[in-house]
Design a protein around this motif. Structure first.
Motif, short mmCIF file in Angstrom:
data_model
loop_
_atom_site.label_atom_id
_atom_site.label_comp_id
_atom_site.label_asym_id
_atom_site.label_seq_id
_atom_site.Cartn_x
_atom_site.Cartn_y
_atom_site.Cartn_z
N SER A 175 25.97 13.99 -81.19
CA SER A 175 27.07 14.89 -80.84
C SER A 175 28.33 14.46 -81.59
O SER A 175 28.57 13.27 -81.80
N TYR A 176 29.09 15.45 -82.01
CA TYR A 176 30.30 15.25 -82.80
C TYR A 176 31.43 15.95 -82.07
O TYR A 176 31.37 17.16 -81.83
N HIS A 177 32.49 15.19 -81.73
CA HIS A 177 33.59 15.76 -80.96
C HIS A 177 34.83 15.93 -81.84
O HIS A 177 35.30 14.97 -82.44
N VAL A 178 35.31 17.16 -81.91
CA VAL A 178 36.56 17.46 -82.61
C VAL A 178 37.67 17.25 -81.59
O VAL A 178 37.96 18.11 -80.77
N MET A 179 38.25 16.05 -81.61
CA MET A 179 39.18 15.63 -80.56
C MET A 179 40.56 16.26 -80.67
O MET A 179 41.15 16.64 -79.67
N HIS A 180 41.07 16.33 -81.87
CA HIS A 180 42.42 16.85 -82.12
C HIS A 180 42.43 17.36 -83.54
O HIS A 180 42.30 16.59 -84.48
N THR A 231 32.55 20.00 -78.86
CA THR A 231 31.53 19.01 -79.19
C THR A 231 30.39 19.76 -79.84
O THR A 231 29.89 20.74 -79.29
N LEU A 232 30.00 19.31 -81.03
CA LEU A 232 28.99 19.99 -81.83
C LEU A 232 27.75 19.13 -82.00
O LEU A 232 27.86 17.91 -82.12
N ALA A 268 23.37 21.20 -85.87
CA ALA A 268 23.34 22.62 -86.26
C ALA A 268 24.74 23.24 -86.13
O ALA A 268 25.15 24.02 -87.01
N GLY A 269 25.46 22.90 -85.10
CA GLY A 269 26.82 23.41 -84.93
C GLY A 269 27.74 22.92 -86.02
O GLY A 269 28.60 23.67 -86.52
N PHE A 270 27.58 21.67 -86.44
CA PHE A 270 28.40 21.13 -87.51
C PHE A 270 28.03 21.77 -88.84
O PHE A 270 28.90 22.05 -89.67
N GLN A 271 26.75 22.02 -89.06
CA GLN A 271 26.33 22.72 -90.28
C GLN A 271 26.99 24.10 -90.35
O GLN A 271 27.47 24.51 -91.41
N ASN A 299 26.82 3.46 -86.85
CA ASN A 299 26.89 3.87 -88.26
C ASN A 299 26.69 5.37 -88.48
O ASN A 299 26.32 5.80 -89.57
N LYS A 300 26.97 6.16 -87.45
CA LYS A 300 26.93 7.62 -87.56
C LYS A 300 28.29 8.16 -87.13
O LYS A 300 28.92 7.62 -86.20
N ILE A 301 28.73 9.22 -87.76
CA ILE A 301 30.04 9.80 -87.46
C ILE A 301 29.93 10.61 -86.17
O ILE A 301 29.09 11.51 -86.06
N SER A 302 30.79 10.30 -85.21
CA SER A 302 30.69 10.93 -83.89
C SER A 302 31.88 11.82 -83.54
O SER A 302 31.90 12.43 -82.48
N GLY A 303 32.87 11.90 -84.43
CA GLY A 303 33.99 12.79 -84.17
C GLY A 303 35.18 12.48 -85.05
O GLY A 303 35.14 11.56 -85.87
N HIS A 304 36.23 13.28 -84.88
CA HIS A 304 37.46 13.03 -85.63
C HIS A 304 38.69 13.47 -84.87
O HIS A 304 38.62 14.27 -83.94
N TRP A 305 39.82 12.92 -85.30
CA TRP A 305 41.17 13.25 -84.85
C TRP A 305 41.95 13.47 -86.13
O TRP A 305 41.99 12.59 -87.00
N GLN A 306 42.56 14.66 -86.30
CA GLN A 306 43.11 15.01 -87.61
C GLN A 306 44.47 15.71 -87.51
O GLN A 306 44.72 16.46 -86.58
N VAL A 307 45.29 15.44 -88.51
CA VAL A 307 46.49 16.24 -88.76
C VAL A 307 46.38 16.72 -90.20
O VAL A 307 46.04 15.96 -91.11
N ALA A 308 46.60 18.02 -90.38
CA ALA A 308 46.49 18.64 -91.70
C ALA A 308 47.64 19.62 -91.88
O ALA A 308 48.07 20.26 -90.91
N ASP A 309 48.11 19.74 -93.07
CA ASP A 309 49.25 20.61 -93.37
C ASP A 309 48.76 22.06 -93.57
O ASP A 309 48.87 22.62 -94.65
N ARG A 310 48.24 22.64 -92.50
CA ARG A 310 47.74 24.02 -92.58
C ARG A 310 48.88 25.02 -92.77
O ARG A 310 48.66 26.11 -93.28
#
Length: 139
Positions: free
Chosen positions: A29-34, A44-45, A48-51, A115-126
């Protein structure tokens, strides 16, 4: 070790669009936290959801590239600062393709479990993407 995993993930999945490689890098499971402005923010993906997320995200800018500026590693996370660019070849936010190159910058903290990516917290200049789209549309 996680820095190398992340570099490979960014290159293969986001830069090359190899969605079949996602299962090599992602936890169950991969959680897009922020990630304000991201339609998957707070979700939480599974793989298949992340693809699906990568396919939809890359569609309007299929030549997109993340250029890693710096990586900072802790025990279970890696912070990546990045520059992004891609050619606007598909509709974004109701704005038809302009064929112009878009640019953005940001910072993302990726979290790891075994050693697997489980999520992220991001700021981007959208906001800069929106401003570029508006300027390109009026030209």
């Amino acid at each position: 070790m996680n820095k190398e995993i992340l570099k490979d993930f960014i290159q293969r999945v986001w830069n090359e669009g190899d969605i079949s490689a996602i299962s090599e890098y992602l936890a169950d499971s991969y959680h897009v936290m922020h990630d304000p402005g991201d339609p998957w923010n707070g979700m939480t993906l599974d793989v298949a959801g992340f693809q699906n997320r990568v396919s939809i995200s890359r569609a309007p800018v299929p030549d997109q590239r993340f250029e890693i500026q710096s990586l900072f590693e802790n025990e279970d996370s890696v912070c990546m600062t990045w520059l992004w660019k891609g050619t606007h070849l598909g509709e974004i936010a109701g704005i038809p393709p302009t064929g112009k190159t878009l640019h953005m910058s940001g910072a993302t903290v990726y979290f790891f479990e075994n050693n697997k990516i489980s999520g992220h917290w991001q700021v981007a200049d959208r906001l800069s993407i929106f401003q570029q789209l508006q300027a390109n549309r009026s030209q």
